[in-house]
Design an enzyme around this catalytic site. Structure first.
Site, mmCIF file in Angstrom:
data_model
loop_
_atom_site.group_PDB
_atom_site.id
_atom_site.type_symbol
_atom_site.label_atom_id
_atom_site.label_comp_id
_atom_site.label_asym_id
_atom_site.label_seq_id
_atom_site.Cartn_x
_atom_site.Cartn_y
_atom_site.Cartn_z
ATOM 1 N N CYS A 113 43.532 36.362 43.096
ATOM 2 C CA CYS A 113 42.725 36.007 41.924
ATOM 3 C C CYS A 113 43.495 35.179 40.896
ATOM 4 O O CYS A 113 42.890 34.576 40.011
ATOM 5 C CB CYS A 113 42.177 37.272 41.261
ATOM 6 S SG CYS A 113 41.157 38.279 42.357
ATOM 7 N N HIS A 241 40.172 35.816 33.819
ATOM 8 C CA HIS A 241 39.672 36.100 35.160
ATOM 9 C C HIS A 241 38.546 37.115 35.052
ATOM 10 O O HIS A 241 38.679 38.152 34.385
ATOM 11 C CB HIS A 241 40.800 36.633 36.041
ATOM 12 C CG HIS A 241 40.330 37.229 37.323
ATOM 13 N ND1 HIS A 241 39.419 36.606 38.149
ATOM 14 C CD2 HIS A 241 40.650 38.412 37.938
ATOM 15 C CE1 HIS A 241 39.187 37.365 39.206
ATOM 16 N NE2 HIS A 241 39.916 38.462 39.103
ATOM 17 N N ASN A 271 33.164 39.120 40.765
ATOM 18 C CA ASN A 271 34.553 38.685 40.932
ATOM 19 C C ASN A 271 34.624 37.699 42.087
ATOM 20 O O ASN A 271 34.423 38.061 43.249
ATOM 21 C CB ASN A 271 35.439 39.904 41.205
ATOM 22 C CG ASN A 271 36.916 39.543 41.321
ATOM 23 O OD1 ASN A 271 37.284 38.387 41.497
ATOM 24 N ND2 ASN A 271 37.771 40.545 41.236
#
Length: 315
Positions: A113, A241, A271
């Site tokens: 990520c 994020h 996500n």
């Protein structure tokens, strides 16, 4: 000091929208349970779309927004953990599909990520040595294809998508002052690879990852601000994020960030791993919340474990 600025952004997500109600038909969960714990309401999952097509769609949009031709690109980096193939890489396929020059580096980068931030820093270094001063950075993941649909703690979280940025390098421009870090660990978050004989699925200890994130994000922010000699008040926008809305809310309260200075799209996308940050950047540019001269403090964290922050400006 020399560095890069964002010239144009783009994004591409699958057409299929998966709601919390849809997931409640697969595992024992509910819309209220998912929303209250994560802030996620929808996510996009690939059906006919491929990793390659998402990368291409986002990259084309970024090139168009930047007004840059493919032949002007000096390097291409795709941040991903879910490329269709190891060889050729997603970046090599993108070079072919876009008609990028043959004499430039094109490769994939895996930092989960945090991948897009690692790729931005890598691009800044690559363009410093390139005669062409524009670079293409893509974050793309199709996590629905590596999701354990029997694990309600993880299958509710992930979506598919791609975001891209065209960046420009110039002498005299400030560096993005990237702060990157790694702590090798397979206990908290993992995605097994080829040694298993088949493609693995994501495994995560959610509570421990949450605790890691709420420490990593402020750490990255403080280090980047220290590097740049700025304060939070000097930043025009904060880009986090999109892993969990509660993590973002905690950081916002800690730094007393006003609502007009941060943005959440996790409710729509979930996500999306390496695509998360560039998806936000693309939406911000389209909404005209950022423009030439805007400074965005960007922070990511993820499997590896990895973390990173940077201060990026828009050209």
């Amino acid at each position: 000091m020399n560095g890069i600025k964002i010239k144009g952004t783009g994004r591409c997500v699958p057409a299929k929208i998966v709601t919390n109600g849809d997931l409640a038909k697969v595992v024992e969960t509910s819309d209220e349970w998912i929303t209250s714990r994560t802030g996620i309401r929808h996510r996009h999952h690939c059906t006919e779309e491929t990793h390659e097509s998402l990368c291409l769609g986002a990259a084309k949009a970024a090139l168009e927004k930047a007004g840059i031709a493919p032949e002007d690109i000096g390097a291409c980096v795709v941040a991903t953990v879910t490329a269709q193939s190891i060889v050729p890489s997603a970046a090599c396929l993108l070079q072919r599909d876009l008609g990028l020059p043959h004499d430039i580096p094109c490769f994939d980068l895996n930092a989960a990520c945090t991948g897009f931030l690692f790729a931005l820093h890598t691009m800044e270094c690559l363009l410093a040595a390139s005669p062409r001063k524009y670079g293409l950075v893509v974050g793309c993941d199709t996590l629905s294809r590596v999701t354990n649909w029997e694990d309600r703690g993880t299958c509710i979280l992930f979506g598919d998508g791609a975001g891209a940025c065209v960046v420009e390098y110039r002498e005299g421009w400030p560096s993005i002052s990237a702060e990157l870090g790694t702590h090798g660990s397979s206990e908290l978050l993992s995605l097994p690879g080829l040694e298993t004989g088949k493609r693995g699925v994501i495994a995560m200890e959610g509570t421990k990852v949450f605790k890691f994130a709420v420490e990593a994000v402020p750490y990255c922010m403080d280090r980047v601000l220290e590097k740049t000699g700025m304060t939070a008040a000097d930043v025009d926008f904060f880009v986090f994020h999109q892993a969990n809305a509660r993590i973002i809310d905690l950081v916002v309260r800690k730094y007393r960030i006003p609502p007009e200075k941060y943005y959440k799209n996790i409710a729509e996308y979930g996500n999306t791993s390496a695509a998360s940050i560039p998806l936000v950047l693309s939406e911000l540019q389209d909404l005209e919340k950022v423009g030439p001269g805007s400074r965005a403090l960007v922070v990511g964290f993820g499997g590896g474990l990895t973390w990173g922050g940077a201060l990026v400006e828009f050209a």
